[in-house]
Scaffold this motif. Structure first.
Motif, PDB file in Angstrom:
ATOM      1  N   CYS A 120      -6.656   3.268   2.081  1.00  0.00           N
ATOM      2  CA  CYS A 120      -5.890   3.337   3.360  1.00  0.00           C
ATOM      3  C   CYS A 120      -6.111   4.505   4.221  1.00  0.00           C
ATOM      4  O   CYS A 120      -6.268   5.516   3.747  1.00  0.00           O
ATOM      5  CB  CYS A 120      -4.305   3.404   2.847  1.00  0.00           C
ATOM      6  SG  CYS A 120      -3.170   3.642   4.216  1.00  0.00           S
ATOM      7  N   LYS A 158      -0.854  -3.914   1.653  1.00  0.00           N
ATOM      8  CA  LYS A 158      -2.491  -3.814   1.671  1.00  0.00           C
ATOM      9  C   LYS A 158      -3.256  -4.699   2.711  1.00  0.00           C
ATOM     10  O   LYS A 158      -2.925  -5.954   2.746  1.00  0.00           O
ATOM     11  CB  LYS A 158      -2.744  -4.339   0.159  1.00  0.00           C
ATOM     12  CG  LYS A 158      -3.161  -3.349  -0.822  1.00  0.00           C
ATOM     13  CD  LYS A 158      -3.717  -3.706  -1.917  1.00  0.00           C
ATOM     14  CE  LYS A 158      -4.459  -2.815  -2.568  1.00  0.00           C
ATOM     15  NZ  LYS A 158      -3.917  -1.514  -3.295  1.00  0.00           N
ATOM     16  N   MET A 161       0.646  -1.045  -0.062  1.00  0.00           N
ATOM     17  CA  MET A 161      -0.064   0.028   0.056  1.00  0.00           C
ATOM     18  C   MET A 161       0.897   1.420   0.144  1.00  0.00           C
ATOM     19  O   MET A 161       0.717   2.189  -0.644  1.00  0.00           O
ATOM     20  CB  MET A 161      -0.700  -0.108   1.366  1.00  0.00           C
ATOM     21  CG  MET A 161      -1.900   1.168   1.418  1.00  0.00           C
ATOM     22  SD  MET A 161      -3.248   0.735   0.237  1.00  0.00           S
ATOM     23  CE  MET A 161      -3.040   2.319  -0.745  1.00  0.00           C
ATOM     24  N   THR A 203      -6.718  -0.486   4.628  1.00  0.00           N
ATOM     25  CA  THR A 203      -5.457  -0.622   5.429  1.00  0.00           C
ATOM     26  C   THR A 203      -5.474   0.446   6.568  1.00  0.00           C
ATOM     27  O   THR A 203      -5.755   1.695   6.401  1.00  0.00           O
ATOM     28  CB  THR A 203      -4.290  -0.225   4.228  1.00  0.00           C
ATOM     29  OG1 THR A 203      -4.386  -1.437   3.370  1.00  0.00           O
ATOM     30  CG2 THR A 203      -2.895  -0.501   4.729  1.00  0.00           C
TER      31      THR A 203
END
Length: 281
Positions: A166, A36, A5, A198
């Motif tokens: 995220c 991730k 990520m 995330t």
């Protein structure tokens, strides 16, 4: 192969103090990745660089040297910034700085409206996100009448409504009382578990870090340790050297072990402590 990520590669961040010759290193050659779907906690005392690295993860800051990638986007390229901030949302320490509207549901709608989302889609996102953080029944309320924990959950709903992959929480529980902190941490865990978003949580509360998949410990702008909560917290001496505590139960097991009791040193929670003491009977 696991998807990444966020990737920080040899990141250095310098800032000049008032004296031009005195250049301080807030981040000193940090290489770190966030996978991730993981729940990563970054721990460190004040001035360790943990909030500075967080601000690199959604391009609020750009490295003096090194690279940061969010998804595959380079944060130092100006035209990527909009896409990066859609991928990685941020929730700050003070919810009052993040709440912009006078009614809860309008506040949550603010982000998607700026993205140019269709009104009908905004409506369903707002309701959905307020339900996710257990604030749906407060949708018509004025945010300034809410408790700190409730305001922070509204701020989280506002970020969620933009559908990021995220979310970075920069000491988002620091201004809350213990019950507000518990509410917010429970919300963060649910977002991670149920929706696979995330999470990067910056904190100096050890009890919050127990919930993580992985912990990174920073000090003086560097990564000093990383591992699972059990790995990190069983290193009581090293943590104390960096001016950090460990969860109360870990501390207790450390002291009991030192006083001669044959007890595991990687105990994190009250339940684990109870099980271990029953085993020793």
């Amino acid at each position: 192969m696991e998807e990444k990520m966020v990737q920080c590669q040899n990141v250095v961040f310098k800032y000049e103090s008032n004296n031009k010759d005195d250049i301080k290193l807030a981040i000193n050659d940090v290489t770190l990745e966030v996978k991730k779907g993981e729940f990563l906690v970054i721990l460190g005392r004040n001035g360790s660089g943990k909030s500075t690295i967080a601000k690199h993860m959604n391009a609020l800051l750009v490295p003096s040297e090194g690279k940061v990638y969010v998804g595959k986007l380079d944060t130092s390229i100006e035209k990527n910034i909009w896409d990066i901030r859609n991928k990685a949302g941020m929730v700050f320490q003070n919810p009052d700085n993040q709440i912009v509207a006078t009614i809860v549901e309008e506040d949550v709608a603010f982000g998607p409206e700026n993205l140019g989302i269709e009104p009908s889609e905004i409506r369903s996102r707002v309701d959905d996100c307020l339900k996710k953080v257990n604030m749906y029944e407060y949708r018509k309320h004025a945010p300034h009448l809410l408790s700190g924990g409730q305001k922070q959950r509204v701020a989280i709903a506002g970020v969620l409504a933009m559908m990021p992959e995220c979310i970075i929480f920069d000491e988002s529980t620091a201004m809350l009382d213990p019950s507000g902190r518990r509410e917010v941490i429970k919300t963060i865990k649910e977002i991670n578990n149920k929706y696979g978003i995330t999470i990067v949580l910056i904190t100096h509360y050890m009890e919050e870090a127990v919930e993580a998949n992985r912990i990174v410990v920073m000090d003086e702008g560097k990564v000093m340790m990383e591992g699972t909560p059990k790995d990190i917290f069983s290193k009581v001496k090293e943590m104390k050297t960096m001016g950090l505590d460990v969860p109360q139960m870990t501390e207790l097991s450390y002291e009991l072990k030192n006083s001669g009791l044959n007890i595991r040193e990687d105990i994190l929670t009250i339940d684990e402590m109870v099980d271990e003491l029953c085993r020793l009977k």
